[in-house]
Design a protein around this motif. Structure first.
Motif, PDB file in Angstrom:
ATOM      1  N   ALA A 140      17.094  -5.334   6.932  1.00  0.00           N
ATOM      2  CA  ALA A 140      18.512  -5.020   6.516  1.00  0.00           C
ATOM      3  C   ALA A 140      18.904  -5.575   5.396  1.00  0.00           C
ATOM      4  O   ALA A 140      19.770  -5.338   4.495  1.00  0.00           O
ATOM      5  CB  ALA A 140      19.632  -5.060   7.502  1.00  0.00           C
ATOM      6  N   LYS A 141      18.504  -7.006   5.181  1.00  0.00           N
ATOM      7  CA  LYS A 141      18.759  -7.826   4.070  1.00  0.00           C
ATOM      8  C   LYS A 141      17.564  -7.875   2.976  1.00  0.00           C
ATOM      9  O   LYS A 141      17.424  -8.640   2.107  1.00  0.00           O
ATOM     10  CB  LYS A 141      18.760  -9.160   4.473  1.00  0.00           C
TER      11      LYS A 141
ATOM     12  N   LEU B 261       0.698  -1.210  -0.007  1.00  0.00           N
ATOM     13  CA  LEU B 261       0.075  -0.057  -0.079  1.00  0.00           C
ATOM     14  C   LEU B 261       0.817   1.124  -0.154  1.00  0.00           C
ATOM     15  O   LEU B 261       0.188   2.362  -0.371  1.00  0.00           O
ATOM     16  CB  LEU B 261      -0.943   0.036   1.152  1.00  0.00           C
ATOM     17  N   PHE B 262       2.140   1.154   0.432  1.00  0.00           N
ATOM     18  CA  PHE B 262       2.810   2.426   0.634  1.00  0.00           C
ATOM     19  C   PHE B 262       4.306   2.092  -0.252  1.00  0.00           C
ATOM     20  O   PHE B 262       4.775   1.342  -0.290  1.00  0.00           O
ATOM     21  CB  PHE B 262       3.273   2.819   2.020  1.00  0.00           C
ATOM     22  N   ARG B 263       4.742   3.210  -0.786  1.00  0.00           N
ATOM     23  CA  ARG B 263       6.076   3.529  -1.304  1.00  0.00           C
ATOM     24  C   ARG B 263       7.261   3.037  -0.516  1.00  0.00           C
ATOM     25  O   ARG B 263       8.250   2.370  -0.825  1.00  0.00           O
ATOM     26  CB  ARG B 263       6.233   4.563  -2.152  1.00  0.00           C
ATOM     27  N   CYS B 264       7.230   3.629   0.832  1.00  0.00           N
ATOM     28  CA  CYS B 264       8.233   3.229   1.684  1.00  0.00           C
ATOM     29  C   CYS B 264       7.743   3.526   2.924  1.00  0.00           C
ATOM     30  O   CYS B 264       6.678   4.109   3.171  1.00  0.00           O
ATOM     31  CB  CYS B 264       9.508   4.078   1.604  1.00  0.00           C
ATOM     32  N   ALA B 265       8.534   3.266   4.210  1.00  0.00           N
ATOM     33  CA  ALA B 265       7.948   3.290   5.387  1.00  0.00           C
ATOM     34  C   ALA B 265       9.013   3.848   6.516  1.00  0.00           C
ATOM     35  O   ALA B 265      10.292   3.116   6.424  1.00  0.00           O
ATOM     36  CB  ALA B 265       7.458   1.961   5.757  1.00  0.00           C
ATOM     37  N   VAL B 266       8.549   4.399   7.591  1.00  0.00           N
ATOM     38  CA  VAL B 266       9.568   4.735   8.715  1.00  0.00           C
ATOM     39  C   VAL B 266       8.598   4.663   9.983  1.00  0.00           C
ATOM     40  O   VAL B 266       7.717   5.264  10.050  1.00  0.00           O
ATOM     41  CB  VAL B 266      10.002   6.531   8.530  1.00  0.00           C
ATOM     42  N   GLY B 267       9.375   4.110  10.830  1.00  0.00           N
ATOM     43  CA  GLY B 267       8.600   3.656  12.175  1.00  0.00           C
ATOM     44  C   GLY B 267       9.740   4.071  13.354  1.00  0.00           C
ATOM     45  O   GLY B 267      10.867   3.895  13.382  1.00  0.00           O
TER      46      GLY B 267
ATOM     47  N   ALA C 232      19.796   3.411   3.379  1.00  0.00           N
ATOM     48  CA  ALA C 232      19.675   1.988   3.594  1.00  0.00           C
ATOM     49  C   ALA C 232      18.635   1.646   4.643  1.00  0.00           C
ATOM     50  O   ALA C 232      18.202   2.073   5.574  1.00  0.00           O
ATOM     51  CB  ALA C 232      21.128   1.272   4.082  1.00  0.00           C
ATOM     52  N   PRO C 233      17.579   0.445   4.103  1.00  0.00           N
ATOM     53  CA  PRO C 233      16.666   0.031   4.996  1.00  0.00           C
ATOM     54  C   PRO C 233      17.384  -0.686   6.227  1.00  0.00           C
ATOM     55  O   PRO C 233      18.081  -1.354   6.027  1.00  0.00           O
ATOM     56  CB  PRO C 233      15.851  -1.132   4.081  1.00  0.00           C
TER      57      PRO C 233
ATOM     58  N   ILE D  48      12.163   0.004   4.482  1.00  0.00           N
ATOM     59  CA  ILE D  48      11.975   0.522   5.831  1.00  0.00           C
ATOM     60  C   ILE D  48      12.905   0.926   6.689  1.00  0.00           C
ATOM     61  O   ILE D  48      14.171   0.241   6.825  1.00  0.00           O
ATOM     62  CB  ILE D  48      11.018  -0.820   6.552  1.00  0.00           C
ATOM     63  N   LEU D  49      12.691   1.828   7.593  1.00  0.00           N
ATOM     64  CA  LEU D  49      13.722   2.532   8.417  1.00  0.00           C
ATOM     65  C   LEU D  49      12.852   2.272   9.683  1.00  0.00           C
ATOM     66  O   LEU D  49      11.761   2.981   9.975  1.00  0.00           O
ATOM     67  CB  LEU D  49      13.946   3.784   8.252  1.00  0.00           C
ATOM     68  N   LEU D  50      13.446   1.643  10.895  1.00  0.00           N
ATOM     69  CA  LEU D  50      12.713   1.607  12.065  1.00  0.00           C
ATOM     70  C   LEU D  50      13.907   2.274  13.122  1.00  0.00           C
ATOM     71  O   LEU D  50      15.124   1.830  13.182  1.00  0.00           O
ATOM     72  CB  LEU D  50      12.250   0.364  12.592  1.00  0.00           C
ATOM     73  N   CYS D  51      13.496   3.254  13.966  1.00  0.00           N
ATOM     74  CA  CYS D  51      14.234   3.807  14.975  1.00  0.00           C
ATOM     75  C   CYS D  51      13.785   3.282  16.339  1.00  0.00           C
ATOM     76  O   CYS D  51      12.671   3.398  16.591  1.00  0.00           O
ATOM     77  CB  CYS D  51      13.814   5.310  15.091  1.00  0.00           C
TER      78      CYS D  51
END
Length: 178
Positions: free
Chosen positions: A121-122, A61-67, A135-136, A96-99
């Protein structure tokens, strides 16, 4: 995400968790009002919102994601699903990037060999060229407590610094993938 929300709802297929419908309504609004196609939309989530974000990315549903301070664990704890399976599908569909806070689960932490961190990461979406900022990945903020970005006490200098760092990482990430 589309699962029944109660035991009594098992026979009523219209009684499903409404997040997908909410997202689709937002997409309709963006298209109708601003002519923005859903394939041009990224997403940010906080806590349980990261679970919804992951489910949405699993469904492309989304192009990219940050959490931020993710709680993907509700997939298994609340719904009896598989966190690794939904994260794998999501990460293969969208970068995806997660903090991650210091007291978030170890499966999100690269320093702990976290399964979800490794999956992200992979991921198949890893092609970032020379831009490591894009980088994801999962980025750890070991001194922070769950919730620090959205509700941390920014009068405390370290909380303010790490909240700003997380938000700056997300801006770099979204700039690359949007």
């Amino acid at each position: 995400f589309e699962r029944d929300i109660s035991e009594s709802a098992k026979d009523d297929k219209s009684a499903v968790y409404p997040v997908k419908e909410d997202i689709e309504s937002c997409f309709e609004f963006l298209l109708d009002t601003y002519n923005i196609n859903s394939s041009d939309v990224g997403v940010a989530g906080f806590c349980w919102g990261v679970w919804a974000m992951t489910k949405a990315c699993e469904m492309k549903l989304f192009r990219c994601a940050v959490g931020f301070h993710p709680s993907i664990k509700i997939e298994s704890v609340v719904f009896g699903g598989d966190q690794e399976a939904i994260t794998k599908k999501a990460a293969d569909n969208a970068p995806i990037l997660l903090c991650v806070a210091g007291n978030d689960l170890d499966n999100l932490k690269p320093s702990q060999g976290g399964a979800l961190a490794n999956i992200i990461a992979k991921s198949k979406t890893k092609d970032t060229g020379d831009n490591d900022k894009a980088a994801p990945r999962c980025v750890e903020f070991p001194e922070m407590m769950h919730g620090w970005v959205s509700r941390g006490d920014t009068s405390i200098e370290k909380v303010k610094e790490d909240a700003e760092a997380a938000l700056n990482l997300s801006v770099d990430f979204l700039r690359r993938w949007m």
